[in-house]
Write a protein that holds these residues in place. Structure first.
Motif, PDB file in Angstrom:
ATOM      1  N   HIS A 183      20.376  25.942   5.223  1.00  0.00           N
ATOM      2  CA  HIS A 183      20.919  27.282   5.483  1.00  0.00           C
ATOM      3  C   HIS A 183      19.820  28.240   5.934  1.00  0.00           C
ATOM      4  N   GLN A 184      18.684  28.203   5.231  1.00  0.00           N
ATOM      5  CA  GLN A 184      17.589  29.091   5.605  1.00  0.00           C
ATOM      6  C   GLN A 184      16.970  28.676   6.935  1.00  0.00           C
ATOM      7  N   LEU A 185      16.951  27.389   7.205  1.00  0.00           N
ATOM      8  CA  LEU A 185      16.435  26.930   8.493  1.00  0.00           C
ATOM      9  C   LEU A 185      17.276  27.479   9.643  1.00  0.00           C
ATOM     10  N   LEU A 186      18.590  27.448   9.496  1.00  0.00           N
ATOM     11  CA  LEU A 186      19.466  27.957  10.543  1.00  0.00           C
ATOM     12  C   LEU A 186      19.427  29.479  10.618  1.00  0.00           C
ATOM     13  N   ALA A 187      19.260  30.149   9.468  1.00  0.00           N
ATOM     14  CA  ALA A 187      19.239  31.608   9.457  1.00  0.00           C
ATOM     15  C   ALA A 187      17.969  32.169  10.087  1.00  0.00           C
ATOM     16  N   PRO A 209      14.639  30.120  11.700  1.00  0.00           N
ATOM     17  CA  PRO A 209      13.810  28.921  11.886  1.00  0.00           C
ATOM     18  C   PRO A 209      12.318  29.208  11.969  1.00  0.00           C
ATOM     19  N   LYS A 210      11.922  30.490  12.026  1.00  0.00           N
ATOM     20  CA  LYS A 210      10.506  30.824  12.141  1.00  0.00           C
ATOM     21  C   LYS A 210       9.803  30.937  10.788  1.00  0.00           C
ATOM     22  N   CYS A 211      10.581  31.098   9.721  1.00  0.00           N
ATOM     23  CA  CYS A 211       9.982  31.359   8.410  1.00  0.00           C
ATOM     24  C   CYS A 211      10.347  30.272   7.414  1.00  0.00           C
ATOM     25  N   SER A 212       9.493  30.117   6.415  1.00  0.00           N
ATOM     26  CA  SER A 212       9.716  29.100   5.396  1.00  0.00           C
ATOM     27  C   SER A 212      10.611  29.582   4.272  1.00  0.00           C
ATOM     28  N   TYR A 213      10.726  30.900   4.104  1.00  0.00           N
ATOM     29  CA  TYR A 213      11.477  31.421   2.963  1.00  0.00           C
ATOM     30  C   TYR A 213      12.141  32.735   3.324  1.00  0.00           C
ATOM     31  N   ILE A 214      13.413  32.861   2.968  1.00  0.00           N
ATOM     32  CA  ILE A 214      14.155  34.114   3.126  1.00  0.00           C
ATOM     33  C   ILE A 214      14.487  34.615   1.729  1.00  0.00           C
ATOM     34  N   PRO A 215      13.973  35.755   1.323  1.00  0.00           N
ATOM     35  CA  PRO A 215      14.208  36.233  -0.041  1.00  0.00           C
ATOM     36  C   PRO A 215      15.619  36.791  -0.199  1.00  0.00           C
ATOM     37  N   PRO A 216      16.113  36.879  -1.444  1.00  0.00           N
ATOM     38  CA  PRO A 216      17.345  37.623  -1.672  1.00  0.00           C
ATOM     39  C   PRO A 216      17.130  39.074  -1.243  1.00  0.00           C
ATOM     40  N   CYS A 217      17.976  39.552  -0.382  1.00  0.00           N
ATOM     41  CA  CYS A 217      17.703  40.832   0.271  1.00  0.00           C
ATOM     42  C   CYS A 217      17.812  41.995  -0.718  1.00  0.00           C
ATOM     43  N   GLU A 218      16.704  42.726  -0.875  1.00  0.00           N
ATOM     44  CA  GLU A 218      16.676  43.923  -1.708  1.00  0.00           C
ATOM     45  C   GLU A 218      16.705  45.163  -0.818  1.00  0.00           C
ATOM     46  N   ARG A 219      17.059  46.270  -1.435  1.00  0.00           N
ATOM     47  CA  ARG A 219      17.169  47.510  -0.661  1.00  0.00           C
ATOM     48  C   ARG A 219      15.794  48.000  -0.208  1.00  0.00           C
ATOM     49  N   GLU A 220      14.786  47.874  -1.083  1.00  0.00           N
ATOM     50  CA  GLU A 220      13.439  48.343  -0.757  1.00  0.00           C
ATOM     51  C   GLU A 220      12.642  47.214  -0.093  1.00  0.00           C
ATOM     52  N   ASN A 221      11.952  47.562   0.976  1.00  0.00           N
ATOM     53  CA  ASN A 221      11.095  46.574   1.661  1.00  0.00           C
ATOM     54  C   ASN A 221      10.000  46.047   0.745  1.00  0.00           C
ATOM     55  N   GLN A 222       9.521  46.908  -0.145  1.00  0.00           N
ATOM     56  CA  GLN A 222       8.434  46.523  -1.032  1.00  0.00           C
ATOM     57  C   GLN A 222       8.854  45.383  -1.966  1.00  0.00           C
ATOM     58  N   LYS A 223      10.070  45.445  -2.461  1.00  0.00           N
ATOM     59  CA  LYS A 223      10.557  44.379  -3.340  1.00  0.00           C
ATOM     60  C   LYS A 223      10.665  43.057  -2.588  1.00  0.00           C
ATOM     61  N   ASN A 224      11.135  43.131  -1.357  1.00  0.00           N
ATOM     62  CA  ASN A 224      11.201  41.914  -0.547  1.00  0.00           C
ATOM     63  C   ASN A 224       9.805  41.326  -0.349  1.00  0.00           C
ATOM     64  N   SER A 225       8.844  42.200  -0.095  1.00  0.00           N
ATOM     65  CA  SER A 225       7.461  41.735   0.094  1.00  0.00           C
ATOM     66  C   SER A 225       6.917  41.098  -1.180  1.00  0.00           C
ATOM     67  N   GLU A 226       7.244  41.673  -2.330  1.00  0.00           N
ATOM     68  CA  GLU A 226       6.762  41.120  -3.597  1.00  0.00           C
ATOM     69  C   GLU A 226       7.342  39.729  -3.857  1.00  0.00           C
ATOM     70  N   ARG A 239      17.909  19.295   0.089  1.00  0.00           N
ATOM     71  CA  ARG A 239      19.090  19.100   0.913  1.00  0.00           C
ATOM     72  C   ARG A 239      20.167  20.097   0.515  1.00  0.00           C
ATOM     73  N   THR A 240      20.935  20.525   1.512  1.00  0.00           N
ATOM     74  CA  THR A 240      22.052  21.422   1.227  1.00  0.00           C
ATOM     75  C   THR A 240      23.163  20.679   0.514  1.00  0.00           C
ATOM     76  N   HIS A 241      23.423  19.433   0.899  1.00  0.00           N
ATOM     77  CA  HIS A 241      24.446  18.612   0.288  1.00  0.00           C
ATOM     78  C   HIS A 241      23.797  17.398  -0.365  1.00  0.00           C
ATOM     79  N   ASP A 242      24.516  16.830  -1.299  1.00  0.00           N
ATOM     80  CA  ASP A 242      24.045  15.587  -1.898  1.00  0.00           C
ATOM     81  C   ASP A 242      25.221  14.633  -2.057  1.00  0.00           C
TER      82      ASP A 242
END
Length: 210
Positions: A105-109, A111-128, A163-166
């Motif tokens: 899911h993250q690869l398709l969302a 493909p340039k990044c290894s990790y997509i964080p749970p989206c927080e309202r503040e940019n600082q929290k996402n960075s942390e 894996r997304t599925h097993d």
């Protein structure tokens, strides 16, 4: 008159049982068809990924920031930014560097990044959150080998951490529709057998009376 009434009620009950059985049989077959296309096909494609041993080559922030969408209520929605963490690993089979992703899911969302964080309202929290994962790969994992999954034919430059599925998805795709189908068949068979026994019993009664 009473016998005819009882016989009519019995026949009506039989018809209801047969209709229920046929409905369950049709539902089971339809469920197998739908789940086979909706769940089983992507699960099989996902399971085609080969398990391999990976070791971390480099962990760094690319300097890019990407948007994510957060929700803060029923009518509250907005976007914030998160930094792009890139974890490059070395595959034991391929021997070439590849970009690691949490899952498909993250690869398709992104493909340039290894990790997509749970989206927080503040940019600082996402960075942390992203920095926490950066420290995890640099300090806790380091050069230790770990299991990853890759498909050299579809995406030779990307690997997945999980894996997304097993296999359980395939089990459920077959199990519950099959159970529904078998229950329907059992109801129909038992109803036909009961009707056949009732006809034989009625015939025996007529022979005794005659």
């Amino acid at each position: 008159m009473a016998r005819l009434r009882v016989a009519y009620e019995y026949t009506e009950a039989e018809d209801k049982s047969i209709r229920l059985g046929l409905f369950l049989i049709a539902s089971g077959l339809l469920a197998l068809f739908i789940l086979g296309f909706c769940w089983l096909s992507p699960a099989l494609q996902d399971l085609q990924g080969t398990a391999a041993n990976c070791t971390v080559l480099s962990v760094a922030l690319s300097g890019q920031h990407f948007e994510c969408t957060f929700t803060c209520g029923a009518d509250c929605r907005g976007t914030s930014l998160y930094p792009c963490l890139q974890v490059y690993v070395n595959l034991s089979q391929a021997g070439a560097p590849a970009l690691l992703h949490q899952d498909e899911h993250q690869l398709l969302a992104n493909p340039k990044c290894s990790y997509i964080p749970p989206c927080e309202r503040e940019n600082q929290k996402n960075s942390e959150i992203v920095t926490h994962w950066q420290d995890y790969w640099e300090e806790e994992v380091g050069l230790q080998p770990f299991t990853c999954y890759f498909n050299p034919h579809l995406r030779p430059d990307d690997v997945l951490l999980r894996r997304t599925h097993d296999e359980s998805v395939i089990l459920h795709c077959f199990l519950w529709p099959t159970v529904t189908f078998l229950v329907g068949v059992l109801i129909v068979v038992l109803t036909i057998c009961a009707k056949s026994l009732a006809v034989k019993a009625e015939a025996l009664k007529k022979r005794k009376h005659s």
